[in-house]
Design a protein around this motif. Structure first.
Motif, mmCIF file in Angstrom:
data_model
loop_
_atom_site.group_PDB
_atom_site.id
_atom_site.type_symbol
_atom_site.label_atom_id
_atom_site.label_comp_id
_atom_site.label_asym_id
_atom_site.label_seq_id
_atom_site.Cartn_x
_atom_site.Cartn_y
_atom_site.Cartn_z
ATOM 1 N N ASP A 185 84.972 23.782 42.062
ATOM 2 C CA ASP A 185 85.694 24.340 40.923
ATOM 3 C C ASP A 185 84.706 24.731 39.826
ATOM 4 N N PRO A 186 84.486 26.033 39.613
ATOM 5 C CA PRO A 186 83.537 26.446 38.575
ATOM 6 C C PRO A 186 83.987 26.091 37.172
ATOM 7 N N ALA A 187 85.291 25.898 36.967
ATOM 8 C CA ALA A 187 85.813 25.587 35.640
ATOM 9 C C ALA A 187 85.824 24.095 35.340
ATOM 10 N N ALA A 188 85.434 23.282 36.311
ATOM 11 C CA ALA A 188 85.477 21.826 36.130
ATOM 12 C C ALA A 188 84.401 21.362 35.156
ATOM 13 N N ASP A 189 84.556 20.130 34.674
ATOM 14 C CA ASP A 189 83.553 19.495 33.828
ATOM 15 C C ASP A 189 82.189 19.558 34.502
ATOM 16 N N PHE A 190 81.161 19.853 33.703
ATOM 17 C CA PHE A 190 79.812 20.011 34.256
ATOM 18 C C PHE A 190 79.329 18.767 34.992
ATOM 19 N N ARG A 191 79.889 17.590 34.658
ATOM 20 C CA ARG A 191 79.416 16.350 35.278
ATOM 21 C C ARG A 191 80.272 15.933 36.461
ATOM 22 N N SER A 192 81.219 16.757 36.867
ATOM 23 C CA SER A 192 82.167 16.367 37.899
ATOM 24 C C SER A 192 81.684 16.720 39.299
ATOM 25 N N PRO A 193 82.171 16.015 40.321
ATOM 26 C CA PRO A 193 81.859 16.380 41.710
ATOM 27 C C PRO A 193 82.292 17.801 42.052
ATOM 28 N N ALA A 194 83.411 18.253 41.486
ATOM 29 C CA ALA A 194 83.924 19.594 41.796
ATOM 30 C C ALA A 194 82.965 20.670 41.299
ATOM 31 N N PHE A 195 82.416 20.486 40.087
ATOM 32 C CA PHE A 195 81.454 21.471 39.591
ATOM 33 C C PHE A 195 80.146 21.380 40.361
ATOM 34 N N PHE A 196 79.689 20.158 40.638
ATOM 35 C CA PHE A 196 78.449 19.981 41.395
ATOM 36 C C PHE A 196 78.528 20.714 42.731
ATOM 37 N N LYS A 197 79.639 20.570 43.423
ATOM 38 C CA LYS A 197 79.767 21.213 44.724
ATOM 39 C C LYS A 197 79.730 22.733 44.577
ATOM 40 N N TRP A 198 80.425 23.241 43.572
ATOM 41 C CA TRP A 198 80.431 24.694 43.372
ATOM 42 C C TRP A 198 79.042 25.224 43.017
ATOM 43 N N ALA A 199 78.335 24.493 42.176
ATOM 44 C CA ALA A 199 77.022 24.947 41.721
ATOM 45 C C ALA A 199 75.965 24.850 42.811
ATOM 46 N N HIS A 200 76.020 23.796 43.632
ATOM 47 C CA HIS A 200 74.943 23.530 44.578
ATOM 48 C C HIS A 200 75.261 23.921 46.018
ATOM 49 N N ASP A 201 76.411 23.546 46.496
ATOM 50 C CA ASP A 201 76.722 23.745 47.913
ATOM 51 C C ASP A 201 77.497 25.050 48.090
ATOM 52 N N TYR A 202 76.846 26.156 47.779
ATOM 53 C CA TYR A 202 77.482 27.465 47.707
ATOM 54 C C TYR A 202 77.121 28.292 48.934
ATOM 55 N N ASP A 203 78.113 28.921 49.538
ATOM 56 C CA ASP A 203 77.918 29.731 50.738
ATOM 57 C C ASP A 203 78.237 31.175 50.395
ATOM 58 N N VAL A 204 77.195 32.005 50.241
ATOM 59 C CA VAL A 204 77.430 33.388 49.827
ATOM 60 C C VAL A 204 78.198 34.175 50.885
ATOM 61 N N VAL A 205 77.946 33.877 52.154
ATOM 62 C CA VAL A 205 78.645 34.595 53.219
ATOM 63 C C VAL A 205 80.142 34.329 53.133
ATOM 64 N N GLU A 206 80.505 33.062 52.984
ATOM 65 C CA GLU A 206 81.912 32.717 52.874
ATOM 66 C C GLU A 206 82.529 33.328 51.631
ATOM 67 N N HIS A 207 81.793 33.281 50.522
ATOM 68 C CA HIS A 207 82.334 33.814 49.276
ATOM 69 C C HIS A 207 82.582 35.313 49.378
ATOM 70 N N VAL A 208 81.615 36.058 49.914
ATOM 71 C CA VAL A 208 81.779 37.504 50.044
ATOM 72 C C VAL A 208 82.959 37.833 50.953
ATOM 73 N N SER A 209 83.106 37.067 52.023
ATOM 74 C CA SER A 209 84.177 37.345 52.982
ATOM 75 C C SER A 209 85.561 37.125 52.387
ATOM 76 N N LEU A 210 85.630 36.331 51.316
ATOM 77 C CA LEU A 210 86.913 36.057 50.685
ATOM 78 C C LEU A 210 87.258 37.054 49.589
ATOM 79 N N CYS A 211 86.269 37.884 49.192
ATOM 80 C CA CYS A 211 86.516 38.885 48.160
ATOM 81 C C CYS A 211 87.246 40.086 48.772
ATOM 82 N N PRO A 212 88.048 40.805 47.988
ATOM 83 C CA PRO A 212 88.865 41.893 48.529
ATOM 84 C C PRO A 212 88.098 42.911 49.368
#
Length: 427
Positions: free
Chosen positions: A390-417
């Motif tokens: 979750d990019p909108a999550a608190d900077f210290r949260s697991p949800a933000f950490f995962k979004w910031a660090h464990d990011y898959d550009v291939v998956e992200h691009v494939s989900l865009c229109p």
């Protein structure tokens, strides 16, 4: 497609390697690669990309696999925030010395067929509708291509030209903060000569010693015989230049009096330091020319404060997304692809820029007004496998950490229109 790249820094060299099969050219105004620089981190989202390019083995030979940053008290040396588990992400956090990574990228780019021209200063470029974009070199020579990548860094001389139609009412120059870094490197042999300094020989993970208007970031690379640290200080040093190799080590010793013994000992052993101002590029209205065939890449578009250790990683992600789009959507024009690329990249980068600036204030000991004071149990950090990023999550949260660090550009691009499975040819 012929791609022209301005700048042979890390971003330019990474792009040169990635797009080498297109037979493009890289133009660098310096006489040779710069040997200067200290340690940096390559985050999992970027190490995933570099491995997919076939660079994993070369980097693994010289890089360390690091844990996320540990934060300690600058005066006492005691832990303030515990180290997070190494199993948080599938791909590694690599710690590597900048000149070493630079050499890897250069050698692989040249071997792959990229042509890199030193002493080639780009004075200007043209990118008008109906005519191929063109670089103008010092001396008047011009060279045309299909796409221009401006990768000449935070002090890009061409950024204003790319944004000429908006720059009159919009700041496109670096925003210099009131903090300065002093880089210090001490050999292993020297560290071993002092009982306090020798304690740092076991500091293989990146550590931040946070204090009152000052902080230190450093580690001892496992595969290198030195300790490297950055001493950050909130003050105006009176210098106009962003970087110089002749920092005042006596001044640094004086301003860092009273810090924990190992770091104090390092400053006594150090004989010199370099200095640079912490700065960022403001969020720009766009990263492309009006035609979309000239792109500001990496630090020339979105240089950020260094305290998220994400600057290089975001540049690698820039290149990774652009490569996916150009190779998967050949029937679309460069202009359409570059706009799509920008729409994908800008929201992520600008959020991480905010995180980096927030971290700087945290390291300086400022109270946190931007993030909530919600506490997260240790069990939340044992694994992020089932955590929703979750990019909108608190900077210290697991949800933000995962979004910031464990990011898959291939998956992200494939989900865009435009980048959906249908468009990319996936089943």
């Amino acid at each position: 497609m012929k791609i022209l790249i301005v700048g042979a820094g890390l971003g330019g060299l990474a792009a040169a390697y990635c797009f080498a099969k297109d037979g493009h050219h890289v133009f660098e105004r310096r006489e040779k690669l710069s040997p200067k620089g200290s340690g940096l981190l390559i985050r999992p989202g970027a190490s995933r990309i570099l491995q997919s390019w076939g660079l994993g083995d070369a980097i693994e030979q010289v890089a360390d696999t690091c844990l996320p940053i540990l934060i300690r008290d600058l005066k006492t040396g005691k832990d303030k925030i515990r180290t997070l588990p190494a199993s948080l992400t599938k791909y590694p956090d690599w710690g590597i010395h900048r000149p070493i990574l630079q050499d890897i990228l250069y050698q692989h780019a040249v071997h792959a067929g990229a042509e890199i021209f030193f002493n080639s200063s780009v004075e200007d470029f043209s990118d008008e509708p109906g005519v191929s974009p063109r670089l103008q070199l010092k001396g008047g020579k011009t060279i045309a291509g299909d796409l221009i990548l401006i990768a000449d860094g935070i002090q890009s001389r061409l950024r204003t030209k790319v944004l000429f139609d908006v720059s009159a009412g919009w700041s496109v120059n670096p925003q210099v903060s009131d903090s300065v870094y002093y880089g210090v490197t001490v050999s292993q042999k020297e560290l071993q000569s002092d009982s306090d300094a020798s304690l740092l020989l076991q500091e293989f993970e990146t550590c931040v010693w946070a204090g009152d208007e000052r902080f230190v970031i450093g580690r001892k690379p496992r595969k290198m015989e030195f300790w490297s640290g950055l001493f950050g200080l909130k003050h105006d040093d009176g210098h106009a230049s962003m970087w110089s190799e002749d920092g005042d080590i006596a001044f640094v010793r004086q301003r860092f009096e009273g810090i924990c013994p190992p770091l104090s000992a390092v400053l006594k052993l150090a004989t010199k330091c370099d200095r640079w101002k912490i700065a960022q590029i403001p969020n720009l209205p766009r990263w492309t020319s009006r035609t979309g065939r000239t792109i500001l890449l990496g630090d020339s578009a979105h240089a950020m404060e260094p305290n998220a250790a994400q600057g290089l990683s975001q540049t690698i992600e820039d290149i990774g997304v652009l490569h996916i789009l150009l190779s998967s959507l050949p029937y679309l024009s460069v202009a359409v692809i570059s706009r799509f690329w920008e729409d994908i990249r800008k929201p992520r980068v600008e959020r991480i820029k905010s995180f980096a600036a927030w971290n700087t204030q945290r390291f300086l000991g400022h109270k946190d007004h931007a993030a909530s004071h919600q506490k997260y149990a240790d069990t939340d950090w044992d694994s992020i496998k089932n955590i929703e990023p979750d990019p909108a999550a608190d900077f210290r949260s697991p949800a933000f950490f995962k979004w910031a660090h464990d990011y898959d550009v291939v998956e992200h691009v494939s989900l865009c229109p435009l980048g959906s499975s249908a468009f990319l040819g996936h089943k």
